[in-house]
Design an enzyme around this catalytic site. Structure first.
Site: not given
Ligand code: G6P
Length: 608
Positions: A2, A27, A74, A100-101, A481, A485, A488, A504, A603
């Site tokens: 927060c 935050r 938050w 916060n926390g 993963e 990263k 993207e 293969h 996002k």
């Molecule tokens: C979008 C974002 C990804 C994320 C995915 C799932 O494609 O660009 O970074 O992993 O959605 O999002 P979520 O909010 O469900 O984790």
């Protein structure tokens, strides 16, 4: 996570606090509030929703006064609402607190206060602090706060004011950040520098375990034990936009470096000293865990990659068949969700349309639904039977980092809880995992120190258009993963695959200089993965391995090694992902890309 802001001085406090909170909205922004002292009394105004709502309320009903504290929230305890918004007061309105926390033992404290007749107006842990401080107050706010926090456990920062002491603010830092801003006859307190940079560039950073006593004329820091602390003032010369990123060039890098703290908050209050696992919003019915036949994991993107780790961990520890499925496939697959099942829907936002649809389908098929999500009050959390919040704090960069890492921690906690209820985890393993989990925040810090080597290694990727990530078992899950990263944000074509699958087909694409990243942590699979390294080396690949710091073999096979601290092999994904996040970041930075908002992506994807 927060945002906290405090002001004592000669100017009207409310507009200064609102302006500061606006710069801390990154935050958290599900509700906000201020408490203003006008020299005779305290007044509190708060509002659910973004800060703009609070600002509008204050415009209609201004609060006059030159001392005040504010908060943008938050949620971690209690849904976003007016009632749960900060600041919180004791019932008599003598003490007001923003925080916060997390106060880990707040339930115990709350029950003790309730037994003495205390009544609470919110569901938050913060209100308990206000009660406690009021309880201890005898005219000296600093001493009352000291005694109150002596009873509280957790990772947090708080600022308090007392009605009887206008112009005084007392703050405490226990892990969550706090800075003091020094003005001329006025003083500021905030969670982060951007909130105060428009007023002063003279900053004092508060350290863990320290208390701050502030009046318009000056500041004093002492330890919780009462020992005075000398601290130099820093002069900050960042520009305002840079300051919102805490001095980092991008939110993604900032969020990568926030992971030790995020991990601390995810684990906070959940792995208790007596060894039990306390997941506050997970309440399986009697007999459910014992009867569980199958676990389904539904998610998309990075969240599904966390799910692949979860599958390995659940199957290994629980011996319960587990399937990690693309939510968008699962929803149309007519899946065999039957018997006693648990569906774990994983989503940072809790709003991804496909994940919500798959979760809805699982519920219609009588599965119990558990949401593993970062956002309190999200649609997924409202639809689930059980919720496990990751507590990573708001994630701004599109490329997810700290949300992923805290999802992994959530899965380990869940596995431990279920495993214990079923009695299937051998005590020695259980103990090793608990010890390992507790060590992770510090070890993530260590893993972040690979950044220098990562920057050097990144140069090998910049001119390439195809790269590969390989590993076996849990290392493969992490490779997926790491590869996501990379693609993207760097826009380099990247594929991940189990190390045994290379030969293969994909091996045909490996030529002189092709970068191949190998995740190499799983002892049982080590030699097998080394064979795959040899296959790509024989075709000229440039091999970068992520390996434990005490692995003396790895450089006999790979060209470069990025070292992570030794940890139990089952927990290694939490550390091995860190250099891969940094690698993607530095390759993208070297290619000059818009790292926080990569092209064509969003996002949160709330449409099908
Ligand atoms: C979008 C974002 C990804 C994320 C995915 C799932 O494609 O660009 O970074 O992993 O959605 O999002 P979520 O909010 O469900 O984790």
């Amino acid at each position: 996570m927060c945002g906290i802001m405090g002001y004592v001085g000669r100017q009207e406090a409310a507009p200064i606090i609102i302006d500061g909170l606006r710069r801390l909205e990154y935050r958290g922004y599900d509700s906000a509030g201020v408490a203003i002292h006008d020299g005779t009394g305290l007044a509190v105004t708060k509002a659910e929703g973004k800060l703009a709502r609070l600002a509008a309320v204050l415009e209609e009903h201004p609060l006059a006064g030159t001392f005040g504290i504010g908060h943008t929230r938050w949620a971690t305890h209690g849904v976003p609402s007016d009632r749960n918004a900060h600041p919180h007061t004791d019932p008599g309105g003598e003490i007001v607190v923003v925080h916060n926390g997390i106060i880990e033992n707040f339930l115990v404290l709350k029950e003790a206060l309730a037994a003495e007749g205390a009544e609470f107006a919110s569901e938050t842990d913060t209100e308990v602090l206000a009660h406690l401080i009021a309880h201890e107050y005898d005219g000296d706010l600093l001493e009352a706060v000291r005694r109150a926090v002596g009873k509280a456990q957790g990772a947090y920062a708080l600022v308090a004011m007392a009605k009887a002491e206008p112009g005084r603010m007392v703050a405490v830092r226990m892990i969550s950040p706090l800075v003091i801003g020094i003005g001329d006859g006025e003083m500021f307190l905030a969670s982060d520098v951007p909130a105060i940079l428009h007023h002063t560039r003279d900053i004092v950073v508060v350290d863990n375990g320290e208390m701050v006593d502030i009046t318009p004329q000056g500041w004093r820091i002492e330890t919780l034990a009462g020992v005075a602390v000398e601290r130099d003032t820093l002069e900050i010369n960042w520009d305002a936009a840079q300051a919102e990123r805490g001095g980092y060039p991008h939110f993604m890098l900032k969020e990568i470096f926030e992971q030790p703290q995020a991990a601390t908050e995810t684990l906070s209050g959940r792995l208790l000293d007596d060894g039990s696992v306390e997941l506050e919003d997970v309440h399986f019915p009697d007999g459910f865990v014992e009867a569980l036949d199958k676990i389904w994991i539904a998610a998309c993107g990075t969240a599904l990659h966390a799910g692949h780790v979860g599958k390995e961990v659940f199957e290994h520890l629980l011996r319960i068949p587990t399937e990690a499925a693309f939510a968008h496939e699962l929803r149309y697959r007519n899946p065999l969700i039957q018997g006693v099942t648990l569906t774990v829907a994983i989503s940072q936002s809790g709003e991804t349309a496909d994940t919500l649809a798959a979760a809805g389908l699982a519920k219609r098929l009588d599965s119990r639904l558990l949401a593993l999500t970062n956002v309190v009050g999200s649609t997924l959390s409202r639809e689930a039977d059980d919720i496990l919040y990751t507590r990573a704090g708001p994630e701004i960069a599109v490329a997810s980092t700290k949300a992923y890492l805290t999802m992994l921690l959530g899965e380990y906690l869940l596995a431990l809880k279920i495993g214990r209820d079923r009695g299937v985890i051998p005590p020695a393993l259980d103990e090793a995992l608990v010890r390992g989990l507790r060590s992770l925040p510090t070890k993530i810090e260590e893993a972040l120190k690979t950044e220098e080597e990562v920057v050097a290694v990144a140069g090998h990727f910049v001119g390439h258009e195809d790269v590969y990530f390989i590993g076996r078992g849990l290392d493969h899950a992490v490779a997926m993963e790491g590869s996501l990263k990379m693609k993207e944000i760097s826009y380099i074509h990247s594929e991940a695959m189990p190390a045994g699958e290379l030969k293969h087909g994909t091996l045909a694409l490996v030529t002189e200089g092709t970068p191949v990243v190998v995740v190499l942590t799983q002892r049982d699979l080590y030699d097998k993965t080394v064979s795959a390294i040899q296959e790509v080396k024989a075709r000229g690949a440039f091999v970068i391995a992520v390996a434990y710091e005490d692995d003396t073999e790895v450089l006999k096979h790979a060209d470069e090694a990025l070292r992570i601290p030794r940890v139990h092999d089952l927990l290694s994904p939490v550390l091995s992902i860190v250099p891969l996040q940094l690698l993607a970041y530095h390759v993208a930075a070297a290619r000059g890309h818009d790292i926080d908002q990569p092209r064509n992506l969003a996002k949160s994807v709330t449409v099908e």
